[in-house]
Write an enzyme that holds these catalytic residues in place. Structure first.
Site, PDB file in Angstrom:
ATOM      1  N   LYS A  60      39.869  50.770  86.801  1.00  0.00           N
ATOM      2  CA  LYS A  60      41.194  51.224  86.410  1.00  0.00           C
ATOM      3  C   LYS A  60      41.056  52.337  85.363  1.00  0.00           C
ATOM      4  CE  LYS A  60      44.354  47.377  87.264  1.00  0.00           C
ATOM      5  NZ  LYS A  60      43.540  46.824  88.353  1.00  0.00           N
ATOM      6  N   ASP A  98      41.530  52.673  91.003  1.00  0.00           N
ATOM      7  CA  ASP A  98      42.903  52.220  91.165  1.00  0.00           C
ATOM      8  C   ASP A  98      43.858  53.283  90.611  1.00  0.00           C
ATOM      9  OD1 ASP A  98      41.814  49.884  92.110  1.00  0.00           O
ATOM     10  OD2 ASP A  98      42.184  48.732  90.282  1.00  0.00           O
ATOM     11  N   MET A  99      45.126  53.147  90.963  1.00  0.00           N
ATOM     12  CA  MET A  99      46.166  54.007  90.386  1.00  0.00           C
ATOM     13  C   MET A  99      47.086  53.145  89.548  1.00  0.00           C
ATOM     14  SD  MET A  99      47.261  57.103  90.042  1.00  0.00           S
ATOM     15  CE  MET A  99      46.648  58.111  91.408  1.00  0.00           C
ATOM     16  N   GLN A 137      50.075  55.721  95.783  1.00  0.00           N
ATOM     17  CA  GLN A 137      51.192  54.791  95.901  1.00  0.00           C
ATOM     18  C   GLN A 137      52.356  55.435  96.642  1.00  0.00           C
ATOM     19  OE1 GLN A 137      51.014  52.231  91.911  1.00  0.00           O
ATOM     20  NE2 GLN A 137      51.005  54.415  91.490  1.00  0.00           N
ATOM     21  N   ARG A 156      43.047  55.087  99.661  1.00  0.00           N
ATOM     22  CA  ARG A 156      43.726  53.796  99.842  1.00  0.00           C
ATOM     23  C   ARG A 156      45.223  53.996  99.614  1.00  0.00           C
ATOM     24  NH1 ARG A 156      42.820  50.257  94.982  1.00  0.00           N
ATOM     25  NH2 ARG A 156      40.735  49.848  95.791  1.00  0.00           N
ATOM     26  N   VAL A 198      48.812  52.285  99.168  1.00  0.00           N
ATOM     27  CA  VAL A 198      49.524  51.046  98.861  1.00  0.00           C
ATOM     28  C   VAL A 198      51.002  51.372  98.679  1.00  0.00           C
ATOM     29  CG1 VAL A 198      47.499  50.034  97.740  1.00  0.00           C
ATOM     30  CG2 VAL A 198      49.210  51.229  96.352  1.00  0.00           C
ATOM     31  N   LYS A 199      51.826  50.352  98.686  1.00  0.00           N
ATOM     32  CA  LYS A 199      53.261  50.596  98.470  1.00  0.00           C
ATOM     33  C   LYS A 199      53.551  50.925  97.016  1.00  0.00           C
ATOM     34  CE  LYS A 199      54.950  47.851 102.364  1.00  0.00           C
ATOM     35  NZ  LYS A 199      55.838  46.762 102.821  1.00  0.00           N
ATOM     36  N   GLY A 200      52.817  50.295  96.091  1.00  0.00           N
ATOM     37  CA  GLY A 200      53.025  50.539  94.669  1.00  0.00           C
ATOM     38  C   GLY A 200      53.700  49.358  94.010  1.00  0.00           C
ATOM     39  N   ALA A 201      53.110  48.878  92.918  1.00  0.00           N
ATOM     40  CA  ALA A 201      53.601  47.665  92.263  1.00  0.00           C
ATOM     41  C   ALA A 201      54.217  47.919  90.897  1.00  0.00           C
ATOM     42  CB  ALA A 201      52.453  46.659  92.113  1.00  0.00           C
TER      43      ALA A 201
END
Length: 279
Positions: free
Chosen positions: A73, A107-108, A137, A158, A160-163
């Site tokens: 991260k 990671d983002m 994201q 990668r 991802v939808k984003g959290a």
């Protein structure tokens, strides 16, 4: 000791326990992305220490026959201290990965970190001609432009939808809009890239769509899911011949991570309540 309820989502407190988990996942045909828990350090010494821990982790993975890699991260490697601290520590981990033949993911985090994270990734992945992957994201409004920029880079992307909770001026906040953006971004990646596409989703509809895109464009891809979320689906996809990677965190900073996982998904919360009730 991590209680059983949390051990569904966290692969222990030590690298030894994480390796045990990785070996069990490998036996099920699932590869593992190991993440040493830690983030938002405001002391450079803490960031440097975790960078050194990742260097050792990469070397230790190389000494095994595990199908595993690592993910870092930005704020863990010093981004909250300063851009230079993050860039220097990210480079340390990537260089160790190159030396030992172990892939390194980044990671983002929240939208304020996107520019520096993508700049650092693009610099390193082009310099080393691969060996690095970056998370993006779909909920961010800027992501389509970012993918246009990154679509021809080596390494992996990668999606991802984003959290992270973001303001509506920088992110889609409606679930339907996020899903639409994810599908559009996924189609771009499959259409424009030769490979190196990672579908970071537990959503069966998105995984099915990725399969359709693979059939249409022939682009190689992998599915990435979190440890503890849809484990049966992970094994089933692996048994069908798909490349499946499980994101498995470990370390003594597990409590905040576990709490976040339980809050994110209704089924995770129900699992926790059943475990507490003993049913």
């Amino acid at each position: 000791m991590i209680p059983p309820i949390a051990s569904r989502f966290v692969a222990g407190e030590t690298s030894a326990s994480a390796f045990e988990h990785a070996r069990a996942a490998n036996d099920d045909g699932v590869s593992v992305i190991l993440n040493l828990l830690g983030e938002h350090y405001d002391d450079r010494a803490d960031a440097d220490a975790d960078a050194a821990a990742y260097e050792q982790l990469v070397a230790d993975i190389a000494d095994t026959d595990l199908d595993a890699c690592v993910s870092v991260k930005p704020s863990q490697l010093g981004l909250d201290v300063g851009d230079d601290a993050f860039r220097a520590n990210f480079r340390r981990v990537v260089e160790a990965g190159r030396e030992h033949g172990v892939f390194v993911w980044c990671d983002m985090e929240d939208a304020t970190t996107t520019d520096v994270t993508l700049d650092a990734f693009e610099t390193l992945v082009r310099e080393f001609d691969g060996g690095v992957g970056q998370c993006v994201q779909a909920n961010l409004r800027r992501t389509r432009d970012d993918l246009d920029r990154l679509v021809d880079v080596p390494g992996k992307i990668r999606l991802v939808k984003g959290a992270y909770e973001e303001d509506s001026d920088v992110a889609y906040t409606d679930k339907a809009d996020v899903n639409e953006a994810f599908r559009d971004d996924l189609e771009l990646l499959f259409r424009e890239r030769d490979g190196g596409v990672a579908v970071g989703s537990h959503d069966p509809a998105m995984i099915s769509y990725a399969k359709e895109l693979h059939d249409e464009y022939g682009t190689g891809f992998e599915v990435q899911m979190l440890m503890g979320v849809r484990p049966d689906a992970q094994r089933e996809l692996a048994a069908e011949g798909y490349d499946v990677w499980q994101y498995a965190p470990y370390g003594d900073k597990w409590l905040s991570y576990f709490y976040r996982r339980v809050r994110e998904r209704k089924e995770n919360a129900l699992f926790a309540l059943r475990a507490i009730a003993g049913v």
